[in-house]
Design an enzyme around this catalytic site. Structure first.
Site, mmCIF file in Angstrom:
data_model
loop_
_atom_site.group_PDB
_atom_site.id
_atom_site.type_symbol
_atom_site.label_atom_id
_atom_site.label_comp_id
_atom_site.label_asym_id
_atom_site.label_seq_id
_atom_site.Cartn_x
_atom_site.Cartn_y
_atom_site.Cartn_z
ATOM 1 N N ARG A 217 0.829 -1.197 0.000
ATOM 2 C CA ARG A 217 0.000 0.000 0.000
ATOM 3 C C ARG A 217 0.873 1.260 0.000
ATOM 4 O O ARG A 217 2.033 1.225 0.392
ATOM 5 C CB ARG A 217 -0.925 0.016 1.225
ATOM 6 C CG ARG A 217 -1.884 -1.177 1.259
ATOM 7 C CD ARG A 217 -2.725 -1.166 2.527
ATOM 8 N NE ARG A 217 -3.620 -2.321 2.602
ATOM 9 C CZ ARG A 217 -3.284 -3.510 3.082
ATOM 10 N NH1 ARG A 217 -2.054 -3.695 3.563
ATOM 11 N NH2 ARG A 217 -4.149 -4.507 3.110
ATOM 12 N N LYS A 240 -1.851 -1.257 8.016
ATOM 13 C CA LYS A 240 -3.289 -1.497 8.087
ATOM 14 C C LYS A 240 -3.632 -2.783 8.828
ATOM 15 O O LYS A 240 -4.553 -2.819 9.650
ATOM 16 C CB LYS A 240 -3.884 -1.534 6.683
ATOM 17 C CG LYS A 240 -5.397 -1.722 6.664
ATOM 18 C CD LYS A 240 -5.942 -1.665 5.258
ATOM 19 C CE LYS A 240 -7.468 -1.826 5.266
ATOM 20 N NZ LYS A 240 -8.039 -1.773 3.891
ATOM 21 N N HIS A 324 -3.181 3.443 -5.742
ATOM 22 C CA HIS A 324 -3.464 2.168 -5.065
ATOM 23 C C HIS A 324 -3.689 1.040 -6.057
ATOM 24 O O HIS A 324 -3.459 -0.134 -5.722
ATOM 25 C CB HIS A 324 -4.693 2.322 -4.163
ATOM 26 C CG HIS A 324 -5.016 1.085 -3.378
ATOM 27 N ND1 HIS A 324 -4.283 0.693 -2.270
ATOM 28 C CD2 HIS A 324 -5.974 0.129 -3.546
ATOM 29 C CE1 HIS A 324 -4.778 -0.430 -1.792
ATOM 30 N NE2 HIS A 324 -5.810 -0.786 -2.532
ATOM 31 N N ARG A 327 -1.370 -1.909 -6.723
ATOM 32 C CA ARG A 327 -1.403 -3.113 -5.876
ATOM 33 C C ARG A 327 -2.099 -4.251 -6.623
ATOM 34 O O ARG A 327 -1.649 -5.397 -6.578
ATOM 35 C CB ARG A 327 -2.127 -2.780 -4.573
ATOM 36 C CG ARG A 327 -2.136 -3.872 -3.514
ATOM 37 C CD ARG A 327 -2.490 -3.268 -2.173
ATOM 38 N NE ARG A 327 -2.975 -4.237 -1.195
ATOM 39 C CZ ARG A 327 -2.190 -4.994 -0.425
ATOM 40 N NH1 ARG A 327 -0.878 -4.897 -0.547
ATOM 41 N NH2 ARG A 327 -2.715 -5.827 0.458
ATOM 42 N N HIS A 347 -2.528 -10.963 2.408
ATOM 43 C CA HIS A 347 -3.933 -11.209 2.717
ATOM 44 C C HIS A 347 -4.090 -12.486 3.535
ATOM 45 O O HIS A 347 -3.364 -13.460 3.332
ATOM 46 C CB HIS A 347 -4.753 -11.352 1.424
ATOM 47 C CG HIS A 347 -4.951 -10.061 0.703
ATOM 48 N ND1 HIS A 347 -5.140 -9.975 -0.657
ATOM 49 C CD2 HIS A 347 -4.987 -8.775 1.160
ATOM 50 C CE1 HIS A 347 -5.289 -8.718 -1.007
ATOM 51 N NE2 HIS A 347 -5.198 -7.973 0.072
#
Length: 368
Positions: A217, A240, A324, A327, A347
């Site tokens: 990010r 995040k 973004h 990504r 993730h």
């Protein structure tokens, strides 16, 4: 008539007491059903206390069966505490979850809006219709994503309130989540190359190179420092999610001829700086060597993107790809070259990665 057999999950509980578990956060709570009126009463998440309450209630029922007069008389009024009162308690619930700073900030502002919307309404007085009307306001304003986020937060608010015995049911459960149509276009490799050529600042080129190679990010890329390179790996702690990644500096994207180790070396220039991405000269209040602000990077990327689109004669519509979107492009390019995009992006679920791998119709499909 014989009573209905108990659910296997409730056999260790006294009659009329039931155990329920929220599949979303794993919280277990207990409810008591009055066999006379069929009303449900929340008893919180303390098992011992719930059993004690249920046993006492069952004994009271055996000692004094309800008469016709008692059935006709109105039910006793239960004190209904207000929504703002519960939000004060709920903030502590969120604090105990040890969420990231950005998530806590988002929840903070959303709670302020919720308190303003429901004011001093009692928790038990808030109905499904109240929730639906509140959420529909966002949908009508074209803010479906906000409606979806508000519904998720409200659902959790009332679920926690049930576990504490503040309410007997969750009025949010019956509402439907807003359908969110993603509008932002995907960034194609062709447009990325053209945007890269139009980048006027060396730091923007370095930021784009790191974005496409690492798939991280914007905020994480701008926080990279040279000491993050350890034993041939770039160590990343995502702001995040808190995910901890070690990306090999030997990672190479053949389609662009970019190598992570070489890009990191290019970030070292005549300007002394701790961060990989930094100002190369002093401009106004920004001194050479200081980190870039996220908005500055996004603004310059957008300007380069627009110049590139004009040269390519591309119509980017009302929602052109942002910084973004690199990504998503990084995930697709690394996947094509045989790397695990889920591990690269950090993730927890493959479902989230699949969303980034979706080109949204921007990629050509080759037919042999």
């Amino acid at each position: 008539m014989a009573p209905r057999p108990r659910n296997p999950g409730s056999k260790d509980l006294p009659p009329n007491l039931y155990r329920k578990t929220d599949k979303r956060n794993g919280v277990t709570y207990y409810t008591y059903r009055d066999p006379v009126s069929n009303r449900m009463f929340g008893l919180g998440s303390d098992k011992a206390k719930a059993i004690s309450e249920a046993v006492t209630a069952n004994m009271a029922l055996q000692q004094a069966l309800p008469t016709l007069a008692s059935k006709i008389s109105p039910e006793p009024t239960v004190k209904d505490r207000t929504f703002p009162e519960w939000v004060d308690e709920y903030r502590q619930v969120l604090a105990d979850r040890e969420l990231s700073a950005s998530t806590m900030r988002t929840n903070h502002y959303m709670l302020i809006r919720l308190v303003a919307a429901f004011d001093d309404r009692g928790m038990r007085s808030i109905t499904t219709m109240d929730i639906a009307d509140f959420l529909s306001g966002f949908v009508k304003a074209g803010k479906s994503q906000m409606a979806k986020g508000m519904r998720s937060l409200l659902r959790d608010i009332f679920m926690e309130a049930m576990a504490r015995g503040w309410v007997d049911s969750n009025p949010v459960e019956a509402t439907r989540a807003a359908r969110v149509k993603v509008k932002r276009q995907r960034l194609t490799l062709e447009l990325w190359k053209a945007t890269y050529e139009e980048a006027k600042h060396p730091w923007l080129k370095r930021a784009m190179e790191l974005a496409i190679l690492t798939g991280q990010r914007r905020e994480d890329i701008l926080s990279f420092v040279f000491k993050d390179e350890v034993d041939g790996f770039l160590q990343v702690v995502q702001a995040k999610t808190g995910a901890r990644l070690r990306i090999s500096t030997s990672v190479t994207l053949e389609c662009l001829g970019l190598n992570l180790g070489e890009v990191i070396r290019r970030c070292r220039d005549r300007v002394i700086s701790k961060t990989l991405i930094h100002h190369h000269r002093t401009v106004a209040r920004a001194k050479a060597g200081t980190p870039l602000k996220p908005d500055t990077v996004s603004k310059e990327f957008a300007a380069a993107r627009d110049r590139a689109a004009a040269k390519l004669n591309l119509d980017l519509g009302d929602s052109p790809p942002s910084f973004h979107e690199q990504r998503s492009l990084a995930a697709r390019l690394h996947e094509e070259e045989g790397r695990d995009a889920q591990r690269l992006l950090g993730h927890r679920t493959a479902k989230m990665t699949d969303m980034y791998l979706d080109s949204r119709g921007s990629a050509w499909i080759d037919v042999a």
